[in-house]
Design an enzyme around this catalytic site. Structure first.
Site, mmCIF file in Angstrom:
data_model
loop_
_atom_site.group_PDB
_atom_site.id
_atom_site.type_symbol
_atom_site.label_atom_id
_atom_site.label_comp_id
_atom_site.label_asym_id
_atom_site.label_seq_id
_atom_site.Cartn_x
_atom_site.Cartn_y
_atom_site.Cartn_z
ATOM 1 C CE LYS A 18 39.678 32.849 41.185
ATOM 2 N NZ LYS A 18 38.222 32.686 41.704
ATOM 3 C CD GLU A 76 37.049 28.798 40.856
ATOM 4 O OE1 GLU A 76 37.884 29.706 41.079
ATOM 5 O OE2 GLU A 76 35.708 29.230 40.673
ATOM 6 C CB CYS A 85 36.736 31.610 38.493
ATOM 7 S SG CYS A 85 35.162 32.560 38.897
#
Length: 341
Positions: A125, A43, A159
């Site tokens: 995200k 990430e 994540c």
């Protein structure tokens, strides 16, 4: 068909997009030489995870924020083009994590780039975690997507998206076969149970077991010198530094670890040779979106539509289609991906 998966375990050149792009291209070449078909990056690999968000109060972050903006990538920019060309040169698919600059906003993005250099998937995200929300914007359901590739059905999340049960279920429902779990720098806050490498790897392994998919985990490491990029009042390493943080692994659809573990302070690439047919046997035991589901009792409502703050009549209100045409329509000129820059 045997497929070779690979995961990066490395330290970015903190807050330096150009140097990290050069390192990215070198890692692509190394993985290709190692026979990898698919390579996963962490990430916000470019320009490194924003450790300053956890290190200082907001009023002391100004200079870091400005530098982070300046070193974030645009999807249609020259640096991304060079990475795409590297994928085409080495005929490899990658999932790249980076900070995406769009206009004056930043997003925690992942791009899946195919062996011809085409962008197969671009996503952001869905919900930045904790203090990340002060720097990054949110996405929408169009990024919760699994795509058909020559290697199988591939998806990716960033994540703590791996701790969102409904997000995971939406991914499982799309018959995902290979999943990229991109994690940030695990060399910080490692003593916090919820953020510890042990908890993070448990979440990755659980994803493999629940989804019946192969899961590639990739994470950044932080060195003693790198930790001084975010110095404390005495010039020492950031106070959240706990060291190492490398956890590049591949889990099978039955949750088995398929790779040898590198020391958490060591840079490298791990490899696993897989056979997608083993997914069928794993799902014979457990398939939560198939024979093990009870839709008469529990169902997920999933809005996969893209969301825009402005909808212009006569133009496609579709983030994916408008911004990122199918790879077959792309040339590597750097102009095929109109961006809202």
């Amino acid at each position: 068909m045997s497929i070779r998966l690979a995961a990066v375990q490395a330290e970015p050149v903190w807050l330096d997009s150009e140097a990290t792009v050069v390192k990215t291209i070198a890692l692509i070449a190394e993985a290709a030489a190692g026979g990898a078909d698919l390579l996963a990056f962490p990430e916000t690999w470019i320009p490194g995870y924003p450790v300053f968000l956890w290190s200082y109060p907001v009023y002391l972050q100004k200079d870091f924020v400005a530098r982070y903006y300046a070193n974030s990538l645009t999807v249609s920019g020259e640096q991304m083009l060079r990475i795409r060309n590297a994928c085409a040169e080495h005929a490899i698919t990658i999932v790249l994590g980076f900070s995406e600059r769009s206009g004056s906003s930043l997003y925690m993005a992942q791009s899946m780039i195919g062996p011809d250099g085409g962008i197969l998937l671009h996503r952001r995200k869905l919900k930045p975690t904790h203090v990340e929300r002060t720097l990054f914007g949110e996405s929408d359901g169009s990024g919760i997507k699994v795509v058909d590739t020559a290697l199988g059905r591939v998806g990716a999340l960033n994540c703590a998206e791996h701790l969102q049960p409904l997000t995971k279920y939406a991914m499982y429902s799309q018959n995902e076969q290979i999943h990229v779990a991109s994690w940030p720098c695990l060399g910080i806050l490692g003593s916090e149970p919820a953020l510890s490498p042990g908890s993070i790897m448990a979440a990755s392994q659980t994803y493999a077991l629940e989804g019946g998919s192969f899961v590639i985990t990739s994470s950044q490491i932080m060195s003693d010198e790198g930790a001084k990029t975010f110095p404390d009042a005495n010039g020492g390493p950031t106070p959240v530094y706990t060291g190492g943080g490398g956890f590049a692994r591949v889990y099978g659809p039955d949750s088995k670890l398929l790779t040898e573990e590198l020391p958490p302070t060591e840079e490298g690439i791990v490899y696993a040779d897989i056979d997608l047919s083993t997914i069928d046997l794993a799902k014979n035991t457990l398939d939560p979106v198939g024979h093990y589901a009870r839709p008469d009792v529990l169902r997920l409502v999933f809005n996969s539509s893209p969301g825009r703050p402005v909808s212009t009549e006569g133009l496609a209100n579709n983030y994916g289609e408008q911004e990122f045409p199918p790879p077959g329509n792309q040339s590597l000129t750097g102009t095929e991906l109109p961006a809202h820059e």
